[in-house]
Design a protein around this motif. Structure first.
Motif, PDB file in Angstrom:
ATOM      1  N   PHE A  97      15.592   3.304   4.067  1.00 28.15           N
ATOM      2  CA  PHE A  97      15.583   4.761   4.190  1.00 28.15           C
ATOM      3  C   PHE A  97      16.835   5.215   4.919  1.00 28.15           C
ATOM      4  CE2 PHE A  97      14.134   8.889   5.994  1.00 28.15           C
ATOM      5  CZ  PHE A  97      13.950   9.529   4.785  1.00 28.15           C
ATOM      6  N   ASP A  98      17.516   6.181   4.340  1.00 28.23           N
ATOM      7  CA  ASP A  98      18.671   6.790   4.989  1.00 28.23           C
ATOM      8  C   ASP A  98      18.249   8.175   5.438  1.00 28.23           C
ATOM      9  OD1 ASP A  98      20.364   4.662   4.544  1.00 28.23           O
ATOM     10  OD2 ASP A  98      21.018   5.400   2.595  1.00 28.23           O
ATOM     11  N   GLY A  99      18.104   8.367   6.727  1.00 34.26           N
ATOM     12  CA  GLY A  99      17.690   9.667   7.238  1.00 34.26           C
ATOM     13  C   GLY A  99      16.501   9.542   8.167  1.00 34.26           C
ATOM     14  N   VAL A 100      15.786  10.637   8.312  1.00 34.27           N
ATOM     15  CA  VAL A 100      14.641  10.710   9.210  1.00 34.27           C
ATOM     16  C   VAL A 100      13.384  10.945   8.379  1.00 34.27           C
ATOM     17  CG1 VAL A 100      13.612  12.006  11.113  1.00 34.27           C
ATOM     18  CG2 VAL A 100      16.072  11.657  11.045  1.00 34.27           C
ATOM     19  N   PRO A 101      12.330  10.124   8.582  1.00 33.09           N
ATOM     20  CA  PRO A 101      11.087  10.376   7.858  1.00 33.09           C
ATOM     21  C   PRO A 101      10.510  11.734   8.250  1.00 33.09           C
ATOM     22  CG  PRO A 101      11.022   8.253   8.972  1.00 33.09           C
ATOM     23  CD  PRO A 101      12.233   8.968   9.456  1.00 33.09           C
ATOM     24  N   ARG A 102      10.070  12.488   7.293  1.00 36.62           N
ATOM     25  CA  ARG A 102       9.485  13.811   7.534  1.00 36.62           C
ATOM     26  C   ARG A 102       8.054  13.835   6.997  1.00 36.62           C
ATOM     27  NH1 ARG A 102      12.839  15.535  11.139  1.00 36.62           N
ATOM     28  NH2 ARG A 102      14.943  15.912  10.431  1.00 36.62           N
ATOM     29  N   THR A 103       7.264  14.752   7.536  1.00 38.29           N
ATOM     30  CA  THR A 103       5.900  14.937   7.072  1.00 38.29           C
ATOM     31  C   THR A 103       5.892  15.180   5.570  1.00 38.29           C
ATOM     32  OG1 THR A 103       5.271  15.864   9.195  1.00 38.29           O
ATOM     33  CG2 THR A 103       3.831  16.351   7.339  1.00 38.29           C
ATOM     34  N   GLY A 104       5.063  14.420   4.856  1.00 45.89           N
ATOM     35  CA  GLY A 104       4.954  14.572   3.409  1.00 45.89           C
ATOM     36  C   GLY A 104       5.783  13.595   2.602  1.00 45.89           C
ATOM     37  N   HIS A 105       6.746  12.908   3.225  1.00 48.79           N
ATOM     38  CA  HIS A 105       7.518  11.906   2.496  1.00 48.79           C
ATOM     39  C   HIS A 105       6.583  10.786   2.053  1.00 48.79           C
ATOM     40  CE1 HIS A 105      11.795  12.814   4.270  1.00 48.79           C
ATOM     41  NE2 HIS A 105      11.345  13.777   3.467  1.00 48.79           N
ATOM     42  N   MET A 106       6.809  10.263   0.872  1.00 48.37           N
ATOM     43  CA  MET A 106       6.018   9.158   0.348  1.00 48.37           C
ATOM     44  C   MET A 106       6.456   7.865   1.025  1.00 48.37           C
ATOM     45  SD  MET A 106       4.179  10.854  -1.675  1.00 48.37           S
ATOM     46  CE  MET A 106       3.265   9.525  -2.394  1.00 48.37           C
ATOM     47  N   MET A 113       0.846  -1.169   0.000  1.00 47.35           N
ATOM     48  CA  MET A 113       0.000   0.000   0.000  1.00 47.35           C
ATOM     49  C   MET A 113       0.895   1.237   0.000  1.00 47.35           C
ATOM     50  SD  MET A 113      -2.882   1.243   2.706  1.00 47.35           S
ATOM     51  CE  MET A 113      -4.008  -0.009   2.192  1.00 47.35           C
ATOM     52  N   LYS A 114       0.342   2.344  -0.492  1.00 46.81           N
ATOM     53  CA  LYS A 114       1.088   3.597  -0.526  1.00 46.81           C
ATOM     54  C   LYS A 114       0.427   4.632   0.370  1.00 46.81           C
ATOM     55  CE  LYS A 114       2.970   2.972  -5.094  1.00 46.81           C
ATOM     56  NZ  LYS A 114       3.235   3.571  -6.385  1.00 46.81           N
ATOM     57  N   GLY A 115       1.206   5.622   0.785  1.00 50.98           N
ATOM     58  CA  GLY A 115       0.695   6.701   1.613  1.00 50.98           C
ATOM     59  C   GLY A 115       1.769   7.753   1.823  1.00 50.98           C
ATOM     60  N   LYS A 116       1.507   8.656   2.775  1.00 47.72           N
ATOM     61  CA  LYS A 116       2.456   9.721   3.108  1.00 47.72           C
ATOM     62  C   LYS A 116       2.680   9.754   4.609  1.00 47.72           C
ATOM     63  CE  LYS A 116       1.575  12.946  -0.614  1.00 47.72           C
ATOM     64  NZ  LYS A 116       1.201  14.311  -0.968  1.00 47.72           N
ATOM     65  N   VAL A 117       3.905  10.089   5.005  1.00 51.97           N
ATOM     66  CA  VAL A 117       4.210  10.244   6.427  1.00 51.97           C
ATOM     67  C   VAL A 117       3.414  11.440   6.936  1.00 51.97           C
ATOM     68  CG1 VAL A 117       6.011  10.730   8.126  1.00 51.97           C
ATOM     69  CG2 VAL A 117       6.507   9.252   6.164  1.00 51.97           C
ATOM     70  N   LYS A 118       2.604  11.182   7.961  1.00 46.91           N
ATOM     71  CA  LYS A 118       1.773  12.240   8.536  1.00 46.91           C
ATOM     72  C   LYS A 118       2.493  12.908   9.702  1.00 46.91           C
ATOM     73  CE  LYS A 118      -2.783  13.005  10.504  1.00 46.91           C
ATOM     74  NZ  LYS A 118      -4.050  12.376  10.834  1.00 46.91           N
ATOM     75  N   PHE A 119       3.245  12.092  10.454  1.00 40.92           N
ATOM     76  CA  PHE A 119       3.908  12.568  11.673  1.00 40.92           C
ATOM     77  C   PHE A 119       5.006  11.583  12.025  1.00 40.92           C
ATOM     78  CE2 PHE A 119       4.179  11.927  16.279  1.00 40.92           C
ATOM     79  CZ  PHE A 119       4.536  13.192  16.705  1.00 40.92           C
ATOM     80  N   TYR A 120       6.139  12.092  12.502  1.00 49.45           N
ATOM     81  CA  TYR A 120       7.200  11.226  13.017  1.00 49.45           C
ATOM     82  C   TYR A 120       7.919  11.952  14.137  1.00 49.45           C
ATOM     83  CZ  TYR A 120      11.256   8.215  13.371  1.00 49.45           C
ATOM     84  OH  TYR A 120      12.230   7.377  13.846  1.00 49.45           O
ATOM     85  N   LYS A 121       7.981  11.324  15.305  1.00 47.85           N
ATOM     86  CA  LYS A 121       8.670  11.891  16.461  1.00 47.85           C
ATOM     87  C   LYS A 121      10.013  11.185  16.591  1.00 47.85           C
ATOM     88  CE  LYS A 121       8.017  13.222  21.231  1.00 47.85           C
ATOM     89  NZ  LYS A 121       7.098  13.212  22.363  1.00 47.85           N
ATOM     90  N   GLU A 122      11.051  11.878  16.139  1.00 47.14           N
ATOM     91  CA  GLU A 122      12.389  11.288  16.066  1.00 47.14           C
ATOM     92  C   GLU A 122      12.904  10.857  17.438  1.00 47.14           C
ATOM     93  OE1 GLU A 122      16.775  12.332  14.206  1.00 47.14           O
ATOM     94  OE2 GLU A 122      15.209  13.848  14.192  1.00 47.14           O
ATOM     95  N   SER A 123      12.653  11.661  18.480  1.00 49.70           N
ATOM     96  CA  SER A 123      13.182  11.343  19.812  1.00 49.70           C
ATOM     97  C   SER A 123      12.609  10.046  20.378  1.00 49.70           C
ATOM     98  CB  SER A 123      12.916  12.496  20.784  1.00 49.70           C
ATOM     99  OG  SER A 123      11.525  12.728  20.909  1.00 49.70           O
ATOM    100  N   ASP A 124      11.372   9.703  19.990  1.00 49.49           N
ATOM    101  CA  ASP A 124      10.749   8.468  20.480  1.00 49.49           C
ATOM    102  C   ASP A 124      10.737   7.356  19.437  1.00 49.49           C
ATOM    103  OD1 ASP A 124      10.284   9.649  22.932  1.00 49.49           O
ATOM    104  OD2 ASP A 124       8.250  10.279  22.416  1.00 49.49           O
ATOM    105  N   GLY A 125      11.045   7.691  18.186  1.00 53.53           N
ATOM    106  CA  GLY A 125      11.158   6.685  17.136  1.00 53.53           C
ATOM    107  C   GLY A 125       9.851   6.105  16.641  1.00 53.53           C
ATOM    108  N   TYR A 126       8.764   6.872  16.667  1.00 57.76           N
ATOM    109  CA  TYR A 126       7.499   6.367  16.139  1.00 57.76           C
ATOM    110  C   TYR A 126       6.799   7.453  15.329  1.00 57.76           C
ATOM    111  CZ  TYR A 126       4.654   9.106  19.348  1.00 57.76           C
ATOM    112  OH  TYR A 126       4.042  10.141  19.999  1.00 57.76           O
ATOM    113  N   GLY A 127       5.803   7.037  14.563  1.00 56.05           N
ATOM    114  CA  GLY A 127       5.047   8.003  13.781  1.00 56.05           C
ATOM    115  C   GLY A 127       3.813   7.372  13.180  1.00 56.05           C
TER     116      GLY A 127
END
Length: 96
Positions: free
Chosen positions: A35-44, A1-15
């Protein structure tokens, strides 16, 4: 399935990922497959949805592949979003 990252809290490691089906899916950093990096809002995101038992619990996303939106070659910025109204600024003339 496809979607977009809505939220990711880097300090706690969930989203959460907003799936193309309109459903919201929980994920943690261990579910990121590629993935290399941190997921951000809007990433596919492409993922496998997994139902979770329990009242009020959101389904989970696993085997997640996150991709960054393409950048504009000229400016290096992400491509502009479409489907939103554009606000133009009118030029004012002041008496001298």
């Amino acid at each position: 399935m496809k979607g977009k990252v809505k939220f990711y809290k880097e300090s706690d490691g969930y989203g959460f990922i907003q799936g193309d089906d309109g459903q919201e899916y929980y994920f943690n950093m261990h579910d990121l497959k590629v993935f290399d990096g941190v997921p951000r809002t809007g990433h596919m995101a492409e993922f496998t949805p997994v139902p979770v038992a329990g009242k009020g619990r959101k389904p989970k996303a696993t085997d997640i592949t996150v991709s960054v939106p393409p950048r504009n070659q000229a400016s290096g910025l992400p491509e502009p979003m479409t489907g939103f109204p554009v606000r133009t600024v009118r030029e004012r003339s002041f008496p001298e």
